[in-house]
Scaffold this motif. Structure first.
Motif, PDB file in Angstrom:
ATOM      1  N   LEU A 267       0.801  -1.331  -0.020  1.00  0.00           N
ATOM      2  CA  LEU A 267      -0.111  -0.002  -0.085  1.00  0.00           C
ATOM      3  C   LEU A 267       0.836   1.189  -0.036  1.00  0.00           C
ATOM      4  CD1 LEU A 267      -2.937  -1.025   2.392  1.00  0.00           C
ATOM      5  CD2 LEU A 267      -3.134  -0.596   0.180  1.00  0.00           C
ATOM      6  N   VAL A 268       1.847   0.994   0.548  1.00  0.00           N
ATOM      7  CA  VAL A 268       2.652   2.488   0.795  1.00  0.00           C
ATOM      8  C   VAL A 268       3.830   2.439  -0.358  1.00  0.00           C
ATOM      9  CG1 VAL A 268       4.478   3.697   2.421  1.00  0.00           C
ATOM     10  CG2 VAL A 268       2.336   2.390   3.106  1.00  0.00           C
ATOM     11  N   TRP A 269       4.664   1.498  -0.601  1.00  0.00           N
ATOM     12  CA  TRP A 269       5.649   1.496  -1.480  1.00  0.00           C
ATOM     13  C   TRP A 269       5.566   0.822  -2.941  1.00  0.00           C
ATOM     14  CZ3 TRP A 269       9.105   4.926   0.563  1.00  0.00           C
ATOM     15  CH2 TRP A 269       8.823   5.136   1.866  1.00  0.00           C
ATOM     16  N   ASP A 270       4.871  -0.038  -2.918  1.00  0.00           N
ATOM     17  CA  ASP A 270       4.887  -0.770  -4.415  1.00  0.00           C
ATOM     18  C   ASP A 270       4.281   0.107  -5.551  1.00  0.00           C
ATOM     19  OD1 ASP A 270       5.021  -3.517  -5.642  1.00  0.00           O
ATOM     20  OD2 ASP A 270       3.104  -3.162  -6.394  1.00  0.00           O
ATOM     21  N   ARG A 271       5.384   0.144  -6.476  1.00  0.00           N
ATOM     22  CA  ARG A 271       5.241   0.800  -7.599  1.00  0.00           C
ATOM     23  C   ARG A 271       4.106   0.275  -8.503  1.00  0.00           C
ATOM     24  NH1 ARG A 271      10.343   0.724 -11.639  1.00  0.00           N
ATOM     25  NH2 ARG A 271      11.189   1.883  -9.613  1.00  0.00           N
ATOM     26  N   GLY A 272       3.797  -0.874  -8.594  1.00  0.00           N
ATOM     27  CA  GLY A 272       2.782  -1.659  -9.598  1.00  0.00           C
ATOM     28  C   GLY A 272       1.451  -1.171  -8.794  1.00  0.00           C
ATOM     29  N   THR A 273       1.306  -1.331  -7.524  1.00  0.00           N
ATOM     30  CA  THR A 273       0.153  -0.702  -6.743  1.00  0.00           C
ATOM     31  C   THR A 273      -0.431   0.432  -7.303  1.00  0.00           C
ATOM     32  OG1 THR A 273       0.104  -2.247  -5.102  1.00  0.00           O
ATOM     33  CG2 THR A 273      -1.225  -0.673  -4.655  1.00  0.00           C
ATOM     34  N   LYS A 274       0.860   1.502  -6.991  1.00  0.00           N
ATOM     35  CA  LYS A 274       0.344   2.995  -7.511  1.00  0.00           C
ATOM     36  C   LYS A 274       0.298   3.204  -8.691  1.00  0.00           C
ATOM     37  CE  LYS A 274       3.673   4.535  -3.901  1.00  0.00           C
ATOM     38  NZ  LYS A 274       5.133   5.182  -3.458  1.00  0.00           N
ATOM     39  N   PHE A 275       0.918   2.574  -9.774  1.00  0.00           N
ATOM     40  CA  PHE A 275       0.533   2.730 -11.248  1.00  0.00           C
ATOM     41  C   PHE A 275      -1.024   2.436 -11.597  1.00  0.00           C
ATOM     42  CE2 PHE A 275       0.127   1.249 -15.369  1.00  0.00           C
ATOM     43  CZ  PHE A 275       0.485   2.425 -16.163  1.00  0.00           C
ATOM     44  N   GLY A 276      -1.261   1.024 -10.998  1.00  0.00           N
ATOM     45  CA  GLY A 276      -2.519   0.585 -11.125  1.00  0.00           C
ATOM     46  C   GLY A 276      -3.692   1.437 -10.789  1.00  0.00           C
ATOM     47  N   LEU A 277      -3.664   1.891  -9.557  1.00  0.00           N
ATOM     48  CA  LEU A 277      -4.567   2.884  -9.144  1.00  0.00           C
ATOM     49  C   LEU A 277      -4.668   4.134  -9.915  1.00  0.00           C
ATOM     50  CD1 LEU A 277      -4.379   2.206  -5.262  1.00  0.00           C
ATOM     51  CD2 LEU A 277      -5.973   1.162  -6.765  1.00  0.00           C
ATOM     52  N   ALA A 278      -3.247   4.787  -9.954  1.00  0.00           N
ATOM     53  CA  ALA A 278      -3.359   6.119 -10.881  1.00  0.00           C
ATOM     54  C   ALA A 278      -3.700   5.965 -12.128  1.00  0.00           C
ATOM     55  CB  ALA A 278      -1.878   6.526 -10.821  1.00  0.00           C
ATOM     56  N   SER A 279      -3.586   4.980 -12.979  1.00  0.00           N
ATOM     57  CA  SER A 279      -3.866   4.489 -14.307  1.00  0.00           C
ATOM     58  C   SER A 279      -5.726   4.310 -14.571  1.00  0.00           C
ATOM     59  CB  SER A 279      -3.094   3.666 -14.981  1.00  0.00           C
ATOM     60  OG  SER A 279      -3.383   2.183 -14.242  1.00  0.00           O
ATOM     61  N   GLY A 280      -6.360   3.967 -13.436  1.00  0.00           N
ATOM     62  CA  GLY A 280      -7.437   3.681 -13.442  1.00  0.00           C
ATOM     63  C   GLY A 280      -7.901   2.383 -13.674  1.00  0.00           C
ATOM     64  N   HIS A 281      -7.019   1.437 -13.259  1.00  0.00           N
ATOM     65  CA  HIS A 281      -7.309  -0.162 -13.447  1.00  0.00           C
ATOM     66  C   HIS A 281      -8.229  -0.445 -12.379  1.00  0.00           C
ATOM     67  CE1 HIS A 281      -7.050  -3.962 -15.254  1.00  0.00           C
ATOM     68  NE2 HIS A 281      -6.522  -4.379 -14.454  1.00  0.00           N
ATOM     69  N   ASP A 282      -9.029  -1.543 -12.611  1.00  0.00           N
ATOM     70  CA  ASP A 282      -9.710  -2.174 -11.710  1.00  0.00           C
ATOM     71  C   ASP A 282      -9.218  -1.916 -10.172  1.00  0.00           C
ATOM     72  OD1 ASP A 282     -11.388  -4.157 -10.187  1.00  0.00           O
ATOM     73  OD2 ASP A 282     -12.556  -4.388 -11.829  1.00  0.00           O
ATOM     74  N   ALA A 283      -9.874  -1.409  -9.243  1.00  0.00           N
ATOM     75  CA  ALA A 283      -9.143  -1.233  -7.928  1.00  0.00           C
ATOM     76  C   ALA A 283      -9.231  -2.743  -7.209  1.00  0.00           C
ATOM     77  CB  ALA A 283      -9.985  -0.421  -7.091  1.00  0.00           C
TER      78      ALA A 283
END
Length: 297
Positions: A267-283
């Motif tokens: 939730l805090v550090w993972d690059r993939g999580t940040k990109f997925g949420l920022a790019s609008g992918h299914d939460a």
């Protein structure tokens, strides 16, 4: 058909996306077989099965932006929760994603179109002696660059040196055709899978790479396939050996606390999580890596 490429790159994108789906299907078959096996443990619990649902990227421009599938197994004999997401998405990077990538990707600010495909897997076992595990491999494209990335790491709540040795030996063997690559990727994983605010690694490491573009697409695709194909022989024997091992409430507490560390990292550090949420992918698909239960001391 990919709307943002033609010719050789379109064919390469299609091959990469198809391979991620094939890897998912092989892993699903292996894990469902594990659930049925005599060493599965958890008597009285039915073998787990994956349920699949479609996912979509929600693009602000309102056009088709791609998606994929989320395969989720819950409440199995070996696996308490395991998610395997495969997606192929495209569109334009939002301002936050552009800013995050600007230093790594020349030209992204001038042309924010992108295409990405990959597989992401996280397994949270039922038995605290079975190590949790993560796998991700992906291909990313923009008009100015393409690259591969990903990796895998082991996250045991109760560490066994022989399990760690097996996991790393399997990865080293898989990367043997690329001299020096295992050592480079292991060092990168040690640095990446680290929780700064805890001052510790989230597990016992693995391999990791990003921005892989040697100029030879075929060679880089072969490398990313080798990482994906090493996953089952690296992790499955550990699960088979420990799934029926006795455990008690103290072991369960250690497992739940360790899962808390895992959740913090994602939730805090993972690059993939940040990109997925920022790019609008299914939460739900982006956050499927989170454990079903966790504990903080």
């Amino acid at each position: 058909m990919d709307p943002m490429a033609d010719g050789a790159m379109a064919e390469q994108k299609a091959r990469a996306a198809a391979w991620f789906e094939q890897l998912r299907d092989r892993i699903i078959a292996a894990v469902e077989t594990l659930e049925e096996g005599p060493a599965a443990g958890a008597d009285g619990i039915a073998p787990g099965r994956f349920a699949l649902r479609r996912t979509r990227r929600h693009a602000p421009e309102g056009e088709d932006a791609g998606g994929g599938t989320m395969a989720l197994l819950r409440g199995g004999r070996v696996v308490e929760k395991m998610g395997i997401g495969v997606s192929t998405v495209h569109g334009r990077l939002g301002a936050a994603a552009q800013a995050a990538m600007a230093a790594r990707v020349p030209g992204v600010a001038e042309d924010a179109r992108f295409w990405a495909s990959g597989i992401s897997l996280v397994c949270h076992p039922r038995n605290p002696h079975v190590p949790a595990v993560h796998l991700n491999t992906r291909m990313f494209w923009t008009p100015s660059a393409w690259w591969f990335g990903g990796g895998t790491d082991l996250n045991p709540a109760i560490e066994y040196p022989e399990d760690t040795a097996h996991f790393h030996a399997t990865l080293r063997a898989a990367l043997a055709p690329w001299p020096g690559e295992y050592d480079r990727q292991k060092a990168w994983a040690d640095d990446y899978f680290f929780i700064p605010h805890r001052g510790r690694a989230r597990g016992v490491g693995g391999i990791f790479l990003d921005d892989r573009n040697s100029g030879d697409w075929e060679a880089d695709f072969a490398l990313i396939r080798a990482i994906g194909e090493a996953f089952l022989p690296a992790w499955l024997p550990l699960a088979q050996a420990r799934a029926a091992q006795p455990w008690d409430e103290a072991d369960r507490t250690r497992q739940l606390v360790h899962r808390g560390l895992y959740a913090e990292f994602n939730l805090v550090w993972d690059r993939g999580t940040k990109f997925g949420l920022a790019s609008g992918h299914d939460a739900e698909a982006v956050l499927m890596s989170l454990p079903p239960l966790a504990m903080w001391p």
